[in-house]
Every structure is written in structure tokens, then in C-alpha cells.
Design a protein around this motif. Structure first.
Motif, PDB file in Angstrom:
ATOM      1  N   GLU A   1      17.146 -11.896  15.144  1.00  0.00           N
ATOM      2  CA  GLU A   1      18.311 -12.699  15.502  1.00  0.00           C
ATOM      3  C   GLU A   1      18.786 -13.518  14.298  1.00  0.00           C
TER       4      GLU A   1
ATOM      5  N   SER B   1      20.302 -11.126  11.634  1.00  0.00           N
ATOM      6  CA  SER B   1      21.633 -10.660  12.024  1.00  0.00           C
ATOM      7  C   SER B   1      22.675 -11.750  11.833  1.00  0.00           C
ATOM      8  N   TYR B   2      22.335 -12.963  12.239  1.00  0.00           N
ATOM      9  CA  TYR B   2      23.267 -14.095  12.118  1.00  0.00           C
ATOM     10  C   TYR B   2      23.578 -14.371  10.645  1.00  0.00           C
TER      11      TYR B   2
ATOM     12  N   MET C   1      23.158 -12.353   8.030  1.00  0.00           N
ATOM     13  CA  MET C   1      23.835 -11.229   7.397  1.00  0.00           C
ATOM     14  C   MET C   1      25.329 -11.252   7.722  1.00  0.00           C
ATOM     15  N   ILE C   2      25.657 -11.494   8.995  1.00  0.00           N
ATOM     16  CA  ILE C   2      27.064 -11.567   9.397  1.00  0.00           C
ATOM     17  C   ILE C   2      27.750 -12.724   8.673  1.00  0.00           C
ATOM     18  N   HIS C   3      27.071 -13.864   8.587  1.00  0.00           N
ATOM     19  CA  HIS C   3      27.627 -15.036   7.899  1.00  0.00           C
ATOM     20  C   HIS C   3      27.889 -14.723   6.432  1.00  0.00           C
ATOM     21  N   ASP C   4      26.923 -14.033   5.769  1.00  0.00           N
ATOM     22  CA  ASP C   4      27.051 -13.730   4.350  1.00  0.00           C
ATOM     23  C   ASP C   4      28.143 -12.699   4.077  1.00  0.00           C
ATOM     24  N   MET C   5      28.364 -11.783   5.003  1.00  0.00           N
ATOM     25  CA  MET C   5      29.376 -10.745   4.799  1.00  0.00           C
ATOM     26  C   MET C   5      30.761 -11.195   5.257  1.00  0.00           C
ATOM     27  N   LYS C   6      30.790 -12.126   6.191  1.00  0.00           N
ATOM     28  CA  LYS C   6      32.073 -12.585   6.734  1.00  0.00           C
ATOM     29  C   LYS C   6      32.911 -13.303   5.673  1.00  0.00           C
TER      30      LYS C   6
ATOM     31  N   THR D   1      36.612 -12.137   4.601  1.00  0.00           N
ATOM     32  CA  THR D   1      37.739 -13.025   4.882  1.00  0.00           C
ATOM     33  C   THR D   1      38.579 -13.236   3.626  1.00  0.00           C
TER      34      THR D   1
ATOM     35  N   THR E   1      24.985  -4.664  -0.319  1.00  0.00           N
ATOM     36  CA  THR E   1      24.642  -3.377   0.296  1.00  0.00           C
ATOM     37  C   THR E   1      23.611  -2.635  -0.538  1.00  0.00           C
TER      38      THR E   1
ATOM     39  N   THR F   1      15.946 -16.546   6.127  1.00  0.00           N
ATOM     40  CA  THR F   1      16.669 -16.609   7.396  1.00  0.00           C
ATOM     41  C   THR F   1      16.024 -17.589   8.359  1.00  0.00           C
TER      42      THR F   1
END
Length: 225
Positions: free
Chosen positions: A6, A9-10, A12-17, A21, A60, A178
Motif C-alpha cells: 500500500e 503504491s501510494y 509510486m503514484i505520488h512520484d509519477m504524478k 502533471t 522506470t 515508503t
């Protein structure tokens, strides 16, 4: 295991968002036509999109490299690497892109190392990036190389926040960062704990060793053999 997944995932999404953006914002401005007569601003937005896309690609590649290392499928192509040009290239890159004042002090006593050029450069880049992230507004980074009887020794030392005694033995663990993602976000950094795990695994794949010494609030030094 569920909590690690969890958190990962959180993070990774934060780092890629963030880079995604920025890319979308830059492309929208460029498509709008508002910058057609402002070449300097247009170039700036192209640079933003390119740099952020490069950030995502690096992220990546790091994940893929760690996966290959863990499955013993990564090929390390070692050869004689000239260290001065590599260090100069990295210091110039970080001085140009950093929003902080960064002063590099270099002392090259060993001119070469037997390593994979691409992966050694990525290792040094990760460590310099960490030094800048985890330091105040004025950053001093010392990079030195020397020879001993068996190894080329590379040292990277900064004047940053340092690492606490309770955390120092965990920093090379996969996803460790994380578990403390909220704490790191408070001081303005983000990430999901792959950088130092990548560094550790690449050095081990070279049959080398890496150590860290640190005093919280004073310095951190990574020593690579």
C-alpha cells in the motif's frame, strides 16, 4: 506485506504524478499558441516536458534494473572507466539543474575504475541527488577517489541532514523509504525507496562493497569499494 504494498503504491503514484502533471501542463501551454511569439518561454516549456519525461524514464529503468538484478539477469559490462570526465559531467549537470546553491569539491587520486560505465554513472548520480535532496539551501558535496591494494575507492560526502542511528542500517532495504513517506514529504522530498537499493545492488553486481557513515544534522558519507 499488505502495508508495504500500500505504501509503495501510494509513493509510486505520488512520484509519477508530479512529472506527468508538469508534462501535461507544458504541452497544453505549447498547444494553446500563447507562446508562439515568445521563443524563450516556449523553449522553457519544452525543457520542462523533456526533463520530466527523462525523470519518468529514469524511474522506470531503475525499477527494471532492480528486477533484473534480483533475477540475476542483468549484464554488467566492466571496462576501464575514466573517472574525472564522469565526475565533471555529473557535477556540471547537478549545478545547472539544482534550485539550491551546490558547491562541489573534488579530489581525484585514482583516475580509473574497473566498472560498467553506465551503471557506475547512475550510482554516482543517485548519491549526488540524495545529497542535494537531504540538505539545506546551501549544499557542499565532496567527491574523492583513491586506490588501495584491492579496490578503487570512491567517496561522496555532504553537509546535509544526516541519517539517524535507528535508520542507517535500513537505508539500502528495498521500499524502506515508503514506510516513512509521510515524514519525508514534510521536508519536501518524495520517493519510494528504490534509489539506494539500486545503488547497493549495482555495487554488489560489480563484486564491490558500499558503506555509509553519518551524524544526524552534520553529514553523510557513502564509501564505495
Amino acid at each position: 506485506i499488505f502495508q508495504i504494498r500500500e505504501d509503495f503504491s501510494y509513493a509510486m503514484i505520488h512520484d509519477m504524478k508530479t512529472p506527468l502533471t508538469s508534462i501535461i501542463m507544458a504541452l497544453k501551454f505549447l498547444r494553446s499558441g500563447k507562446l508562439d511569439n515568445r521563443q524563450e518561454m516556449k523553449d522553457k516549456y519544452f525543457d520542462i516536458a523533456e526533463n520530466e519525461a527523462d525523470h519518468l524514464l529514469t524511474l522506470t529503468n531503475k525499477i527494471l534494473t532492480i528486477s533484473k538484478l534480483e533475477n540475476h539477469k542483468l549484464e554488467i559490462n566492466k571496462a576501464e572507466v575514466f573517472l574525472t570526465p564522469m565526475i565533471e559531467k555529473l557535477t556540471e549537470k547537478f549545478k545547472a539543474k539544482s534550485q539550491k546553491a551546490v558547491n562541489f569539491i573534488t579530489e581525484v587520486k585514482a583516475e580509473t575504475a574497473y566498472a560498467d560505465t553506465e551503471y557506475l554513472e547512475e550510482v554516482l548520480s543517485n548519491l549526488i541527488d540524495n545529497s542535494i535532496k537531504y540538505s539545506g539551501d546551501s549544499v557542499e558535496i565532496r567527491i574523492s577517489t583513491e586506490l588501495n591494494d584491492q579496490y578503487t575507492v570512491l567517496k561522496i560526502r555532504d553537509n546535509g541532514f544526516g541519517i539517524s542511528e535507528k535508520d542507517i542500517h535500513l537505508i539500502f532495504h528495498k521500499f524502506e523509504r515508503t514506510s516513512a513517506v509521510k515524514r519525508h514529504r514534510k521536508n519536501g522530498t518524495s520517493g519510494f525507496g528504490l534509489g539506494l537499493n539500486f545503488v547497493d545492488q549495482v555495487i554488489k553486481a560489480h563484486q564491490g562493497k558500499i558503506f555509509v557513515t553519518s551524524i544526524e544534522g552534520e553529514f553523510t558519507e557513502f564509501i564505495i569499494y
